[in-house]
Design a protein around this motif. Sequence first.
Motif, PDB file in Angstrom:
ATOM      1  N   MET A  89       0.802  -1.217   0.000  1.00 17.41           N
ATOM      2  CA  MET A  89       0.000   0.000   0.000  1.00 17.41           C
ATOM      3  C   MET A  89       0.838   1.272   0.000  1.00 17.41           C
ATOM      4  O   MET A  89       1.865   1.357   0.654  1.00 17.41           O
ATOM      5  N   THR A  90       0.357   2.251  -0.751  1.00 17.14           N
ATOM      6  CA  THR A  90       0.934   3.592  -0.704  1.00 17.14           C
ATOM      7  C   THR A  90       0.045   4.476   0.169  1.00 17.14           C
ATOM      8  O   THR A  90      -1.082   4.102   0.518  1.00 17.14           O
ATOM      9  N   ASP A  91       0.522   5.662   0.491  1.00 16.74           N
ATOM     10  CA  ASP A  91      -0.292   6.600   1.256  1.00 16.74           C
ATOM     11  C   ASP A  91      -1.584   6.931   0.511  1.00 16.74           C
ATOM     12  O   ASP A  91      -2.656   7.032   1.115  1.00 16.74           O
ATOM     13  N   GLU A  92      -1.497   7.104  -0.781  1.00 21.15           N
ATOM     14  CA  GLU A  92      -2.677   7.434  -1.576  1.00 21.15           C
ATOM     15  C   GLU A  92      -3.697   6.296  -1.558  1.00 21.15           C
ATOM     16  O   GLU A  92      -4.908   6.539  -1.593  1.00 21.15           O
ATOM     17  N   ASP A  93      -3.222   5.061  -1.505  1.00 20.87           N
ATOM     18  CA  ASP A  93      -4.149   3.923  -1.410  1.00 20.87           C
ATOM     19  C   ASP A  93      -5.001   4.042  -0.149  1.00 20.87           C
ATOM     20  O   ASP A  93      -6.208   3.783  -0.157  1.00 20.87           O
ATOM     21  N   THR A  94      -4.348   4.430   0.956  1.00 19.98           N
ATOM     22  CA  THR A  94      -5.074   4.613   2.204  1.00 19.98           C
ATOM     23  C   THR A  94      -6.126   5.704   2.065  1.00 19.98           C
ATOM     24  O   THR A  94      -7.267   5.560   2.531  1.00 19.98           O
ATOM     25  N   TYR A  95      -5.768   6.785   1.420  1.00 22.53           N
ATOM     26  CA  TYR A  95      -6.689   7.912   1.237  1.00 22.53           C
ATOM     27  C   TYR A  95      -7.924   7.491   0.443  1.00 22.53           C
ATOM     28  O   TYR A  95      -9.056   7.753   0.855  1.00 22.53           O
ATOM     29  N   TRP A  96      -7.723   6.816  -0.676  1.00 18.03           N
ATOM     30  CA  TRP A  96      -8.867   6.428  -1.501  1.00 18.03           C
ATOM     31  C   TRP A  96      -9.668   5.318  -0.831  1.00 18.03           C
ATOM     32  O   TRP A  96     -10.902   5.286  -0.940  1.00 18.03           O
ATOM     33  N   GLY A  97      -8.984   4.422  -0.115  1.00 18.91           N
ATOM     34  CA  GLY A  97      -9.701   3.394   0.640  1.00 18.91           C
ATOM     35  C   GLY A  97     -10.591   4.011   1.699  1.00 18.91           C
ATOM     36  O   GLY A  97     -11.746   3.599   1.893  1.00 18.91           O
ATOM     37  N   ALA A  98     -10.071   5.028   2.396  1.00 24.72           N
ATOM     38  CA  ALA A  98     -10.863   5.711   3.416  1.00 24.72           C
ATOM     39  C   ALA A  98     -12.058   6.411   2.794  1.00 24.72           C
ATOM     40  O   ALA A  98     -13.162   6.408   3.353  1.00 24.72           O
TER      41      ALA A  98
ATOM     42  N   GLU B  14     -18.262  10.526  -5.808  1.00 21.83           N
ATOM     43  CA  GLU B  14     -18.324   9.065  -5.810  1.00 21.83           C
ATOM     44  C   GLU B  14     -17.652   8.454  -7.043  1.00 21.83           C
ATOM     45  O   GLU B  14     -16.891   7.490  -6.943  1.00 21.83           O
ATOM     46  N   LYS B  15     -17.958   9.002  -8.198  1.00 21.62           N
ATOM     47  CA  LYS B  15     -17.424   8.438  -9.442  1.00 21.62           C
ATOM     48  C   LYS B  15     -15.901   8.466  -9.451  1.00 21.62           C
ATOM     49  O   LYS B  15     -15.245   7.494  -9.860  1.00 21.62           O
ATOM     50  N   LEU B  16     -15.332   9.562  -8.979  1.00 18.49           N
ATOM     51  CA  LEU B  16     -13.873   9.669  -8.907  1.00 18.49           C
ATOM     52  C   LEU B  16     -13.302   8.594  -7.985  1.00 18.49           C
ATOM     53  O   LEU B  16     -12.300   7.934  -8.317  1.00 18.49           O
ATOM     54  N   VAL B  17     -13.932   8.404  -6.823  1.00 11.12           N
ATOM     55  CA  VAL B  17     -13.437   7.417  -5.857  1.00 11.12           C
ATOM     56  C   VAL B  17     -13.488   6.011  -6.457  1.00 11.12           C
ATOM     57  O   VAL B  17     -12.518   5.247  -6.348  1.00 11.12           O
ATOM     58  N   TYR B  18     -14.584   5.655  -7.097  1.00 11.06           N
ATOM     59  CA  TYR B  18     -14.700   4.311  -7.686  1.00 11.06           C
ATOM     60  C   TYR B  18     -13.609   4.073  -8.734  1.00 11.06           C
ATOM     61  O   TYR B  18     -13.034   2.980  -8.805  1.00 11.06           O
ATOM     62  N   GLY B  19     -13.325   5.096  -9.526  1.00  9.92           N
ATOM     63  CA  GLY B  19     -12.262   4.953 -10.529  1.00  9.92           C
ATOM     64  C   GLY B  19     -10.901   4.759  -9.901  1.00  9.92           C
ATOM     65  O   GLY B  19     -10.095   3.931 -10.356  1.00  9.92           O
ATOM     66  N   LYS B  20     -10.607   5.512  -8.833  1.00  6.74           N
ATOM     67  CA  LYS B  20      -9.314   5.391  -8.154  1.00  6.74           C
ATOM     68  C   LYS B  20      -9.162   4.018  -7.499  1.00  6.74           C
ATOM     69  O   LYS B  20      -8.067   3.435  -7.519  1.00  6.74           O
TER      70      LYS B  20
ATOM     71  N   ILE C  10      -6.298   1.030  -8.125  1.00  3.83           N
ATOM     72  CA  ILE C  10      -5.514   0.388  -7.060  1.00  3.83           C
ATOM     73  C   ILE C  10      -5.532  -1.126  -7.200  1.00  3.83           C
ATOM     74  O   ILE C  10      -4.479  -1.780  -7.146  1.00  3.83           O
ATOM     75  N   ILE C  11      -6.713  -1.693  -7.395  1.00  3.60           N
ATOM     76  CA  ILE C  11      -6.765  -3.156  -7.427  1.00  3.60           C
ATOM     77  C   ILE C  11      -6.118  -3.721  -8.687  1.00  3.60           C
ATOM     78  O   ILE C  11      -5.547  -4.812  -8.658  1.00  3.60           O
ATOM     79  N   VAL C  12      -6.142  -2.966  -9.782  1.00  3.68           N
ATOM     80  CA  VAL C  12      -5.432  -3.401 -10.997  1.00  3.68           C
ATOM     81  C   VAL C  12      -3.933  -3.373 -10.744  1.00  3.68           C
ATOM     82  O   VAL C  12      -3.207  -4.328 -11.075  1.00  3.68           O
ATOM     83  N   ARG C  13      -3.447  -2.290 -10.145  1.00  2.00           N
ATOM     84  CA  ARG C  13      -2.015  -2.180  -9.872  1.00  2.00           C
ATOM     85  C   ARG C  13      -1.530  -3.291  -8.949  1.00  2.00           C
ATOM     86  O   ARG C  13      -0.419  -3.822  -9.124  1.00  2.00           O
TER      87      ARG C  13
END
Length: 433
Positions: A95-104, A412-418, A422-425
């Motif tokens: 996980m990166t810091d950004e992963d945590t942000y989008w997960g939250a 919401e749409k932005l979050v779903y895309g992010k 993450i899961i593809v990466r």
Amino acid sequence: MGIIIENILAVLPEGAEDVIRETTLYIEGDKITGIGDKPAGFTADKVIDGTDKLVIPGLVNCHTHSYMSFMRNVADDLSFMDWLFGTIDPIEQQMTDEDTYWGANLAIIEMMKSGTTCFNDMQMNIHQTTRAVKESGMRAVICRGLVGSGSDEAGQSRLRQAYEERDAAKDCDRLTFKLGPHAPYTCDDEFLKIVAAEAKKENMGIHVHLSESESEISQIQEKYGCTPIALAEKCGIFDVPAIAAHCVQVTDEDIAILKRKNVSVVTNPASNMKLGNGFAPIAKMLDAGVNVCLGTDGAASNNCLNMFHELSLLTLIHKGTGKTPQCVSAKEGFRIATINGAKALGLEKETGSIEVGKKADLAILDLNTPSLTPRNNLIAGLSYSANGSEVDTVIINGQVTMEGRKLLTIDEKLVYGKIQDIIVRMGLDKKTY
């Protein structure tokens, strides 16, 4: 801002129970300033029509890991230790810091849309969850997960991060902080003592996993000759306000310790069942006078963050295991999911019930839904038939964060895309459809 919620049914506290009355609520700034009677000098900037609606105090999710929301449905049907160390831990290492942000953000979307207005989070990457909370308008208690042995530098570094995050968020009154020693099997006794001493010094509470699985019980018994709860007491973990998540495998003496030390227990029925850990003896704890509250755990083990789902399980499974339909009534369950949770977090003067002077943390449910029709006993309906989709509007700290089921503070749409990125990466997009 002044908000009126007119002609609405409301769940209101009356002594030790809640009642439903039709009323009008008045909100000024971040607080409820009137129930029924209009406060002197009140001016409305917004009027909400409460016809055919029910307002409840926002639900309080007392134990979760918001960053795990992108791990939903990736580690299923595994034993507890295989789930944790074989699958989840390797994902966390990527996980990166950004992963945590989008997960939250994804977690907050799910919680807000199902009526949760406050959550207690144990997380790893500092600043990212607090960033998401600040932007979304949510209320949260943040605990940096702590792992360590003795006074090792890794453990000390995590403690410093916890303080750094707390100090950086002083500008947001919706955020409070606790220390989060993960569990006795990831923190040795010396480190637990250090955390307990730090909590006392810093005037902070503690949030810890305890007695979740049989394997944990065996490990701690073999290493220390006692239960995890007895170990926590010996190490001083309960000398400050403490929240113990799970407490599934407990003895009568453990329950006596929890009561004596005023520890709040967070039960997480879906996660405990899914991981095969069993059922916490909630009826015994309630009878002993332990403050029991409710949590979802993380989406990696639940696999949802819907407190209505959890409330339904709470009020059903103990009737089955206890073989008595009076066990954990709908009224008890609703209090466990609201004011008991606020009390556990030290926020009972601010949230958890609809009262004049408290923060305006509210969820408004549409009653013109199959699940809440007919309106025979709406408090029973909240436990036994509601599923969270009935939540139409959410107000947190006096701010409308969702209206007509449309989120006003999160894209919401932005979050779903992010999340998909993450899961593809990480190679987690194993489609099985």
